[in-house]
Design a protein around this motif. Structure first.
Motif, mmCIF file in Angstrom:
data_model
loop_
_atom_site.group_PDB
_atom_site.id
_atom_site.type_symbol
_atom_site.label_atom_id
_atom_site.label_comp_id
_atom_site.label_asym_id
_atom_site.label_seq_id
_atom_site.Cartn_x
_atom_site.Cartn_y
_atom_site.Cartn_z
ATOM 1 N N GLY A 3 4.890 24.389 38.070
ATOM 2 C CA GLY A 3 4.645 25.767 37.843
ATOM 3 C C GLY A 3 3.517 26.486 38.912
ATOM 4 N N LEU A 4 3.266 25.384 39.924
ATOM 5 C CA LEU A 4 2.288 25.630 41.194
ATOM 6 C C LEU A 4 3.580 26.421 42.010
ATOM 7 C CD1 LEU A 4 -0.491 23.157 41.893
ATOM 8 C CD2 LEU A 4 -0.758 25.632 41.170
ATOM 9 N N LYS A 5 4.289 25.436 42.110
ATOM 10 C CA LYS A 5 6.037 25.874 43.005
ATOM 11 C C LYS A 5 6.233 27.151 42.663
ATOM 12 C CE LYS A 5 10.151 24.491 44.081
ATOM 13 N NZ LYS A 5 10.712 25.408 43.029
ATOM 14 N N LYS A 6 6.201 27.186 41.511
ATOM 15 C CA LYS A 6 6.852 28.698 40.591
ATOM 16 C C LYS A 6 5.671 29.676 41.058
ATOM 17 C CE LYS A 6 9.322 30.664 37.079
ATOM 18 N NZ LYS A 6 9.632 30.271 35.234
ATOM 19 N N PHE A 15 1.534 16.193 35.246
ATOM 20 C CA PHE A 15 1.895 16.228 36.366
ATOM 21 C C PHE A 15 2.887 17.014 37.464
ATOM 22 C CE2 PHE A 15 2.585 14.810 40.932
ATOM 23 C CZ PHE A 15 1.588 14.802 41.890
ATOM 24 N N ILE A 16 4.084 16.702 36.820
ATOM 25 C CA ILE A 16 5.707 17.315 37.039
ATOM 26 C C ILE A 16 5.396 19.148 36.875
ATOM 27 C CG2 ILE A 16 7.372 17.566 37.139
ATOM 28 C CD1 ILE A 16 7.313 14.042 36.565
ATOM 29 N N LEU A 17 5.272 19.357 35.561
ATOM 30 C CA LEU A 17 4.592 20.678 34.892
ATOM 31 C C LEU A 17 3.639 21.490 36.320
ATOM 32 C CD1 LEU A 17 5.013 20.245 31.336
ATOM 33 C CD2 LEU A 17 6.367 21.411 33.203
ATOM 34 N N LEU A 60 2.726 8.015 30.372
ATOM 35 C CA LEU A 60 3.994 9.280 30.147
ATOM 36 C C LEU A 60 3.626 10.639 30.356
ATOM 37 C CD1 LEU A 60 7.208 9.118 29.954
ATOM 38 C CD2 LEU A 60 6.900 9.040 27.978
ATOM 39 N N PHE A 61 2.322 10.397 29.215
ATOM 40 C CA PHE A 61 2.431 12.154 29.024
ATOM 41 C C PHE A 61 1.728 13.276 30.444
ATOM 42 C CE2 PHE A 61 1.215 13.018 24.356
ATOM 43 C CZ PHE A 61 3.001 12.887 24.322
ATOM 44 N N GLN A 62 0.990 12.015 30.978
ATOM 45 C CA GLN A 62 0.038 12.723 31.736
ATOM 46 C C GLN A 62 0.909 12.755 33.505
ATOM 47 O OE1 GLN A 62 -2.305 9.589 33.077
ATOM 48 N NE2 GLN A 62 -3.982 9.934 31.371
#
Length: 63
Positions: free
Chosen positions: A52-55, A46-48, A40-42
């Motif tokens: 972050g890369l999109k931003k 990954f979503i973060l 779940l943490f992974q």
């Protein structure tokens, strides 16, 4: 909850990426005993990272 959402909307992309890396490192540490929680943490990390890369890319190419 609104504070967390506002933080991610207005936060620095580098800070979001740093938080994601920290979450992934913690998940690797606890993976030996709690595999489900670590997965779940992974996924959250990954979503973060994607967020972050999109931003970061939006900030670079918005000029």
């Amino acid at each position: 909850m609104k504070n967390i959402i506002n933080f991610f909307k207005s936060g620095s992309p580098f800070l979001i990426l740093a938080i994601a890396v920290a979450i992934i490192v913690v998940s690797k540490i606890i993976e030996l005993k709690f595999k489900d929680i670590a997965m779940l943490f992974q996924i959250i990390g990954f979503i973060l990272i994607l967020f972050g890369l999109k931003k970061l890319l939006n900030a670079k190419f918005k000029k």
